[in-house]
Scaffold this motif. Sequence first.
Motif, PDB file in Angstrom:
ATOM      1  N   PHE A  66       0.839  -1.191   0.000  1.00 30.44           N
ATOM      2  CA  PHE A  66       0.000   0.000   0.000  1.00 30.44           C
ATOM      3  C   PHE A  66       0.870   1.235   0.000  1.00 30.44           C
ATOM      4  O   PHE A  66       1.645   1.461   0.915  1.00 30.44           O
ATOM      5  N   ASP A  67       0.760   1.994  -1.053  1.00 26.99           N
ATOM      6  CA  ASP A  67       1.386   3.307  -1.118  1.00 26.99           C
ATOM      7  C   ASP A  67       0.253   4.319  -1.160  1.00 26.99           C
ATOM      8  O   ASP A  67      -0.758   4.093  -1.809  1.00 26.99           O
ATOM      9  N   ILE A  68       0.428   5.417  -0.447  1.00 27.07           N
ATOM     10  CA  ILE A  68      -0.562   6.475  -0.539  1.00 27.07           C
ATOM     11  C   ILE A  68      -0.470   7.016  -1.961  1.00 27.07           C
ATOM     12  O   ILE A  68       0.578   7.512  -2.368  1.00 27.07           O
ATOM     13  N   PRO A  69      -1.521   6.888  -2.746  1.00 32.69           N
ATOM     14  CA  PRO A  69      -1.444   7.290  -4.155  1.00 32.69           C
ATOM     15  C   PRO A  69      -1.200   8.787  -4.337  1.00 32.69           C
ATOM     16  O   PRO A  69      -1.563   9.602  -3.488  1.00 32.69           O
ATOM     17  N   LEU A  70      -0.600   9.118  -5.456  1.00 33.94           N
ATOM     18  CA  LEU A  70      -0.426  10.515  -5.815  1.00 33.94           C
ATOM     19  C   LEU A  70      -1.774  11.075  -6.248  1.00 33.94           C
ATOM     20  O   LEU A  70      -2.582  10.371  -6.858  1.00 33.94           O
ATOM     21  N   PRO A  71      -2.039  12.336  -5.948  1.00 32.00           N
ATOM     22  CA  PRO A  71      -3.329  12.915  -6.340  1.00 32.00           C
ATOM     23  C   PRO A  71      -3.401  13.100  -7.850  1.00 32.00           C
ATOM     24  O   PRO A  71      -2.393  13.309  -8.515  1.00 32.00           O
ATOM     25  N   PRO A  72      -4.605  13.046  -8.388  1.00 33.49           N
ATOM     26  CA  PRO A  72      -4.741  13.280  -9.826  1.00 33.49           C
ATOM     27  C   PRO A  72      -4.467  14.742 -10.178  1.00 33.49           C
ATOM     28  O   PRO A  72      -4.916  15.646  -9.479  1.00 33.49           O
ATOM     29  N   ARG A  73      -3.682  14.931 -11.191  1.00 36.02           N
ATOM     30  CA  ARG A  73      -3.389  16.274 -11.723  1.00 36.02           C
ATOM     31  C   ARG A  73      -2.961  17.263 -10.628  1.00 36.02           C
ATOM     32  O   ARG A  73      -3.386  18.408 -10.594  1.00 36.02           O
TER      33      ARG A  73
END
Length: 119
Positions: A66-73
């Motif tokens: 689990f990686d904290i995802p990067l935000p979109p745009r």
Amino acid sequence: MARGDFNYIPVNHTFTASSPLFERDFPVEISAGQAVVDDGYLLITVRRVSSQDHRIIINGTDLSGFDIPLPPRDSEAWLTYMDRIQPNVLRGGTNTIQIIRVGNDDFEVKDLVVNWREQ
């Protein structure tokens, strides 16, 4: 029959080089004679994440994969993500969660929710 339950954990922590760790104990309350089953999951609300190397640890077990995802745009919005908690990590009684900043980004965590089922 299985019964679901959860614990809300307020965080409101900004992770920086001088404040890279959040740690909190939380209870997992189960009925007498019952046990936690392997259907736990974590909800985390974050913003300004720009590195995927941060760690979330429950009771000494890294939530691997689990990686904290990067935000979109490059969004500045608060975003909520979910991850499964591996079997045998949660236990009845006091549990500990840690979030550790790894990398150079300064990001914020607002709230956590830990969900489980008992049987």
